[in-house]
Scaffold this motif. Structure first.
Motif, PDB file in Angstrom:
ATOM      1  N   SER A   1       0.827  -1.206   0.000  1.00 32.64           N
ATOM      2  CA  SER A   1       0.000   0.000   0.000  1.00 32.64           C
ATOM      3  C   SER A   1       0.861   1.255   0.000  1.00 32.64           C
ATOM      4  CB  SER A   1      -0.921  -0.003   1.222  1.00 32.64           C
ATOM      5  OG  SER A   1      -1.645   1.202   1.307  1.00 32.64           O
ATOM      6  N   GLN A   2       1.940   1.246   0.795  1.00 35.24           N
ATOM      7  CA  GLN A   2       2.833   2.398   0.861  1.00 35.24           C
ATOM      8  C   GLN A   2       3.517   2.641  -0.480  1.00 35.24           C
ATOM      9  OE1 GLN A   2       4.017   4.560   3.933  1.00 35.24           O
ATOM     10  NE2 GLN A   2       3.958   5.546   1.922  1.00 35.24           N
ATOM     11  N   ILE A   3       3.958   1.557  -1.116  1.00 42.21           N
ATOM     12  CA  ILE A   3       4.622   1.668  -2.417  1.00 42.21           C
ATOM     13  C   ILE A   3       3.667   2.267  -3.450  1.00 42.21           C
ATOM     14  CG2 ILE A   3       5.598   0.357  -4.332  1.00 42.21           C
ATOM     15  CD1 ILE A   3       6.671  -1.620  -2.170  1.00 42.21           C
ATOM     16  N   ARG A   4       2.446   1.721  -3.501  1.00 39.45           N
ATOM     17  CA  ARG A   4       1.475   2.238  -4.471  1.00 39.45           C
ATOM     18  C   ARG A   4       1.157   3.705  -4.197  1.00 39.45           C
ATOM     19  NH1 ARG A   4      -0.832  -3.016  -3.671  1.00 39.45           N
ATOM     20  NH2 ARG A   4      -2.274  -2.159  -2.138  1.00 39.45           N
ATOM     21  N   GLN A   5       1.010   4.051  -2.926  1.00 39.23           N
ATOM     22  CA  GLN A   5       0.701   5.432  -2.552  1.00 39.23           C
ATOM     23  C   GLN A   5       1.835   6.371  -2.949  1.00 39.23           C
ATOM     24  OE1 GLN A   5      -0.528   5.839   1.531  1.00 39.23           O
ATOM     25  NE2 GLN A   5      -0.172   8.035   1.560  1.00 39.23           N
ATOM     26  N   ASP A   6       3.074   5.941  -2.698  1.00 41.16           N
ATOM     27  CA  ASP A   6       4.226   6.767  -3.067  1.00 41.16           C
ATOM     28  C   ASP A   6       4.266   7.008  -4.566  1.00 41.16           C
ATOM     29  OD1 ASP A   6       5.019   6.855  -0.428  1.00 41.16           O
ATOM     30  OD2 ASP A   6       6.651   5.414  -0.646  1.00 41.16           O
ATOM     31  N   LEU A   7       4.122   5.938  -5.346  1.00 45.74           N
ATOM     32  CA  LEU A   7       4.238   6.051  -6.797  1.00 45.74           C
ATOM     33  C   LEU A   7       3.054   6.790  -7.412  1.00 45.74           C
ATOM     34  CD1 LEU A   7       5.673   2.520  -7.637  1.00 45.74           C
ATOM     35  CD2 LEU A   7       6.910   4.678  -7.361  1.00 45.74           C
ATOM     36  N   ASN A   8       1.901   6.725  -6.755  1.00 47.65           N
ATOM     37  CA  ASN A   8       0.730   7.438  -7.259  1.00 47.65           C
ATOM     38  C   ASN A   8       0.915   8.952  -7.215  1.00 47.65           C
ATOM     39  OD1 ASN A   8      -0.837   5.268  -8.040  1.00 47.65           O
ATOM     40  ND2 ASN A   8      -1.865   5.074  -6.064  1.00 47.65           N
ATOM     41  N   ASN A   9       1.852   9.431  -6.379  1.00 44.43           N
ATOM     42  CA  ASN A   9       2.167  10.857  -6.365  1.00 44.43           C
ATOM     43  C   ASN A   9       2.687  11.322  -7.719  1.00 44.43           C
ATOM     44  OD1 ASN A   9       1.888  12.054  -3.546  1.00 44.43           O
ATOM     45  ND2 ASN A   9       3.054  10.204  -3.093  1.00 44.43           N
ATOM     46  N   PHE A  10       3.224  10.383  -8.501  1.00 50.06           N
ATOM     47  CA  PHE A  10       3.853  10.727  -9.773  1.00 50.06           C
ATOM     48  C   PHE A  10       3.166  10.077 -10.968  1.00 50.06           C
ATOM     49  CE2 PHE A  10       6.952  10.524  -6.339  1.00 50.06           C
ATOM     50  CZ  PHE A  10       7.467  11.812  -6.364  1.00 50.06           C
ATOM     51  N   GLY A  11       2.054   9.411 -10.724  1.00 47.52           N
ATOM     52  CA  GLY A  11       1.305   8.819 -11.820  1.00 47.52           C
ATOM     53  C   GLY A  11       1.040   7.332 -11.676  1.00 47.52           C
ATOM     54  N   GLY A  12       1.706   6.663 -10.760  1.00 51.68           N
ATOM     55  CA  GLY A  12       1.423   5.253 -10.501  1.00 51.68           C
ATOM     56  C   GLY A  12       2.337   4.288 -11.214  1.00 51.68           C
ATOM     57  N   PHE A  13       2.312   4.270 -12.545  1.00 57.48           N
ATOM     58  CA  PHE A  13       3.187   3.461 -13.398  1.00 57.48           C
ATOM     59  C   PHE A  13       2.851   1.973 -13.446  1.00 57.48           C
ATOM     60  CE2 PHE A  13       6.014   6.748 -11.382  1.00 57.48           C
ATOM     61  CZ  PHE A  13       5.863   7.666 -12.398  1.00 57.48           C
ATOM     62  N   GLY A  14       2.040   1.453 -12.551  1.00 55.33           N
ATOM     63  CA  GLY A  14       1.711   0.030 -12.556  1.00 55.33           C
ATOM     64  C   GLY A  14       0.490  -0.260 -13.411  1.00 55.33           C
ATOM     65  N   GLN A  15       0.320  -1.516 -13.799  1.00 57.57           N
ATOM     66  CA  GLN A  15      -0.846  -1.961 -14.555  1.00 57.57           C
ATOM     67  C   GLN A  15      -1.525  -3.080 -13.769  1.00 57.57           C
ATOM     68  OE1 GLN A  15       0.145  -3.006 -18.593  1.00 57.57           O
ATOM     69  NE2 GLN A  15       1.750  -1.439 -18.695  1.00 57.57           N
ATOM     70  N   GLN A  16      -2.829  -2.939 -13.557  1.00 55.69           N
ATOM     71  CA  GLN A  16      -3.563  -3.944 -12.810  1.00 55.69           C
ATOM     72  C   GLN A  16      -3.474  -5.296 -13.504  1.00 55.69           C
ATOM     73  OE1 GLN A  16      -7.542  -2.768 -11.900  1.00 55.69           O
ATOM     74  NE2 GLN A  16      -7.870  -4.410 -10.437  1.00 55.69           N
ATOM     75  N   GLY A  17      -3.122  -6.304 -12.732  1.00 55.04           N
ATOM     76  CA  GLY A  17      -2.982  -7.638 -13.283  1.00 55.04           C
ATOM     77  C   GLY A  17      -1.615  -7.921 -13.872  1.00 55.04           C
ATOM     78  N   TYR A  18      -0.777  -6.880 -13.976  1.00 53.07           N
ATOM     79  CA  TYR A  18       0.571  -7.048 -14.541  1.00 53.07           C
ATOM     80  C   TYR A  18       1.641  -6.687 -13.523  1.00 53.07           C
ATOM     81  CZ  TYR A  18       4.697  -6.325 -17.467  1.00 53.07           C
ATOM     82  OH  TYR A  18       5.962  -6.378 -18.004  1.00 53.07           O
ATOM     83  N   GLY A  19       1.391  -5.620 -12.765  1.00 61.12           N
ATOM     84  CA  GLY A  19       2.402  -5.136 -11.840  1.00 61.12           C
ATOM     85  C   GLY A  19       3.201  -4.009 -12.461  1.00 61.12           C
TER      86      GLY A  19
END
Length: 216
Positions: A47-65
């Motif tokens: 959750s912390q990782i996703r929250q941190d990266l979401n500050n800059f756009g997220g970059f992950g893809q659901q189901g892929y990582g």
């Protein structure tokens, strides 16, 4: 890429750790990683990782990582590590020499271009083919060579004067190892590195663990 004007220092301080682990994954040939797998690797919660990266756009893809290469490159850009920085070191004692050697051998994109001293016994010596120069010539050198960062490895009493001179000469950032917090104009970034603070934190955690063991 989504950018915000105010990102907490805590988030910024976690990004280099993310980038370091991503580099290790690249070396192992791993192409993608989930937030849960990345959590196990870094020690931060998914959750912390996703929250941190979401500050800059997220970059992950659901189901892929996350794409390891993609995330590594994005974090590099966010941290400004997609370019090189020219630096000078003020203070050619043990600490200054150690920093010069570290940047030389690890080739991190931070290039030491000059080393300065007031001690005449050290002026003229060479550290990795860089001759230690007289501190009196530092302003001219910084201006002529478009230096980006000044590294302060001086005594506590000299640090602020050195910082003022480097700011006047036009550096954009200061890395301060003197045992005192220095002040800079708003346009000059500064990192005050208190080595003793880290040791004190270590002592706290050691004693906390010891006390918990004794209560069992």
């Amino acid at each position: 890429m989504k950018r915000q004007t105010k990102i907490s220092n805590a988030v910024i301080k976690r990004l280099p750790r993310y980038r370091r682990y991503l580099r290790e994954l690249q070396k192992k040939g791993i192409d993608k990683i989930s937030s849960n797998e990345f959590s196990n690797l870094t020690g931060y919660t998914a959750s912390q990782i996703r929250q941190d990266l979401n500050n800059f756009g997220g970059f992950g893809q659901q189901g892929y990582g996350y794409s390891v290469d993609g995330l590594y490159n994005e974090i590099s850009v966010i941290l400004g590590l997609d370019k090189e920085y020219k630096m000078v070191i003020v203070g050619a004692g043990n600490l200054g020499q150690a920093i010069a050697n570290h940047t030389y051998y690890y080739k991190t994109g931070f290039i030491v271009c000059g080393i300065f001293e007031i001690n005449p016994k050290l002026i003229g010596m060479k550290i990795n083919d860089i001759e230690v120069m007289d501190y009196d010539s530092i302003v001219e050198f910084v201006e002529d060579n478009d230096i980006d960062i000044g590294i302060i490895c001086t005594t506590k009493d000299a640090a602020q004067e050195v910082a003022d001179k480097l700011c006047f000469a036009g550096v954009g950032g200061l890395w301060n190892f003197a045992p005192v917090d220095i002040e800079t104009p708003h346009h000059v970034a500064v990192e005050n590195m208190h080595i003793s603070d880290s040791l004190h934190s270590l002592a706290y955690h050691m004693n906390k663990s010891q006390n918990q063991e004794e209560k069992k």
